[in-house]
Scaffold this motif. Sequence first.
Motif, PDB file in Angstrom:
ATOM      1  N   HIS A   1      37.791 -15.333  22.537  1.00 17.53           N
ATOM      2  CA  HIS A   1      37.134 -16.955  22.514  1.00 17.53           C
ATOM      3  C   HIS A   1      36.384 -16.925  23.798  1.00 17.53           C
ATOM      4  N   LEU A   2      36.719 -16.530  24.816  1.00 15.81           N
ATOM      5  CA  LEU A   2      35.930 -16.697  25.935  1.00 15.81           C
ATOM      6  C   LEU A   2      34.477 -15.868  25.622  1.00 15.81           C
ATOM      7  N   LEU A   3      34.580 -14.792  25.156  1.00 16.46           N
ATOM      8  CA  LEU A   3      33.264 -13.870  24.903  1.00 16.46           C
ATOM      9  C   LEU A   3      32.547 -14.523  23.991  1.00 16.46           C
ATOM     10  N   GLU A   4      33.125 -15.274  22.648  1.00 13.99           N
ATOM     11  CA  GLU A   4      32.425 -16.023  21.959  1.00 13.99           C
ATOM     12  C   GLU A   4      31.600 -16.985  22.455  1.00 13.99           C
ATOM     13  N   LEU A   5      32.256 -17.960  23.137  1.00 16.84           N
ATOM     14  CA  LEU A   5      31.553 -19.030  24.142  1.00 16.84           C
ATOM     15  C   LEU A   5      30.536 -18.557  25.011  1.00 16.84           C
ATOM     16  N   LYS A   6      30.836 -17.470  25.768  1.00 17.38           N
ATOM     17  CA  LYS A   6      30.075 -17.041  26.722  1.00 17.38           C
ATOM     18  C   LYS A   6      28.475 -16.363  26.144  1.00 17.38           C
ATOM     19  N   CYS A   7      28.816 -15.797  24.964  1.00 12.99           N
ATOM     20  CA  CYS A   7      27.614 -15.370  24.071  1.00 12.99           C
ATOM     21  C   CYS A   7      26.729 -16.349  23.520  1.00 12.99           C
ATOM     22  N   ARG A   8      27.512 -17.601  23.102  1.00 10.96           N
ATOM     23  CA  ARG A   8      26.655 -18.762  22.847  1.00 10.96           C
ATOM     24  C   ARG A   8      25.879 -19.160  23.843  1.00 10.96           C
TER      25      ARG A   8
ATOM     26  N   CYS B   1      32.994 -23.333  28.505  1.00 12.67           N
ATOM     27  CA  CYS B   1      33.281 -21.867  29.054  1.00 12.67           C
ATOM     28  C   CYS B   1      34.199 -21.831  30.216  1.00 12.67           C
ATOM     29  N   MET B   2      33.970 -22.856  31.131  1.00 10.91           N
ATOM     30  CA  MET B   2      34.856 -22.834  32.169  1.00 10.91           C
ATOM     31  C   MET B   2      36.213 -22.956  31.949  1.00 10.91           C
ATOM     32  N   LYS B   3      36.388 -24.075  31.286  1.00  5.85           N
ATOM     33  CA  LYS B   3      37.832 -24.182  30.637  1.00  5.85           C
ATOM     34  C   LYS B   3      38.531 -23.091  29.954  1.00  5.85           C
ATOM     35  N   GLN B   4      37.873 -22.405  29.067  1.00  7.18           N
ATOM     36  CA  GLN B   4      38.284 -21.075  28.460  1.00  7.18           C
ATOM     37  C   GLN B   4      38.412 -20.040  29.440  1.00  7.18           C
ATOM     38  N   THR B   5      37.471 -19.983  30.365  1.00  2.00           N
ATOM     39  CA  THR B   5      37.709 -18.786  31.462  1.00  2.00           C
ATOM     40  C   THR B   5      39.136 -18.974  32.032  1.00  2.00           C
ATOM     41  N   LYS B   6      39.486 -20.449  32.426  1.00  2.00           N
ATOM     42  CA  LYS B   6      40.752 -20.742  32.786  1.00  2.00           C
ATOM     43  C   LYS B   6      42.169 -20.199  32.248  1.00  2.00           C
TER      44      LYS B   6
ATOM     45  N   LEU C   1      33.975 -16.564  38.002  1.00  2.00           N
ATOM     46  CA  LEU C   1      33.214 -16.997  36.754  1.00  2.00           C
ATOM     47  C   LEU C   1      33.347 -18.338  36.518  1.00  2.00           C
ATOM     48  N   GLU C   2      34.662 -18.994  36.562  1.00  2.00           N
ATOM     49  CA  GLU C   2      34.968 -20.362  36.205  1.00  2.00           C
ATOM     50  C   GLU C   2      34.087 -21.287  36.944  1.00  2.00           C
TER      51      GLU C   2
END
Length: 219
Positions: free
Chosen positions: A99-106, A130-135, A164-165
């Motif tokens: 999910h983090l990679l999905e958001l980050k690629c977006r 992305c910040m929240k998902q990194t956490k 990254l966060e």
Amino acid sequence: TDKEYLAQRFTACTGEAAAAFELMNDFNALPDLVPKDDYPVNASKFLLYEDPLLPLFTADTNGMSFVEHYAGLVQSYRSFSSDAPAFEAIYRFYEQLAHLLELKCRWRERAPHAKADDNALNLAELAMQCMKQTKCCRAAWASLWERTNKPYGFEVIDIRLSGLEGRFETAAHQMEKLARNEPNTLETLFCSKLRYLSDETGHFSGSGPWSDCISACRI
């Protein structure tokens, strides 16, 4: 190797579905990424740690989209579960990582096209997601690490994801400034990029140290 037989033996020995472990390869086996040699391209590493405001691999991946690829992995790992705590921790970590990679690629597809309007505010919101998902990913990784490893070494992962966060928090603030037409530091995002991991034919090499993913600065 007979994959069907291997999958049956895997389940017999572990009690888990072999597909969950076969899919781990898909984090790096991305469409259009052709390696230069026999060594695999560790795409998930450079996509994960690439700085959101200083994207070093933009020219390498120009025209490529990985959002749907990682979105599919989210759904796949969300479907896996286990009564064994260690295996359950593995599935939840890979779900959160996908999910983090999905958001980050977006983010990396949309951010370079930001403009001083509602588009910038939408990107500020995406940066916060992305910040929240990194956490969330860091928490899942910590849970997995505690179940399968000694504590030594996680400080490295903790530092990397915490950084990254923080950078996504900075990215959100800079997009908010852009939306208000205030001075910002987005020049590093908008400037033209050179190839870093691929040659003129589009063949990729992998990325080694984490420091090679986050900045071209050696100081």
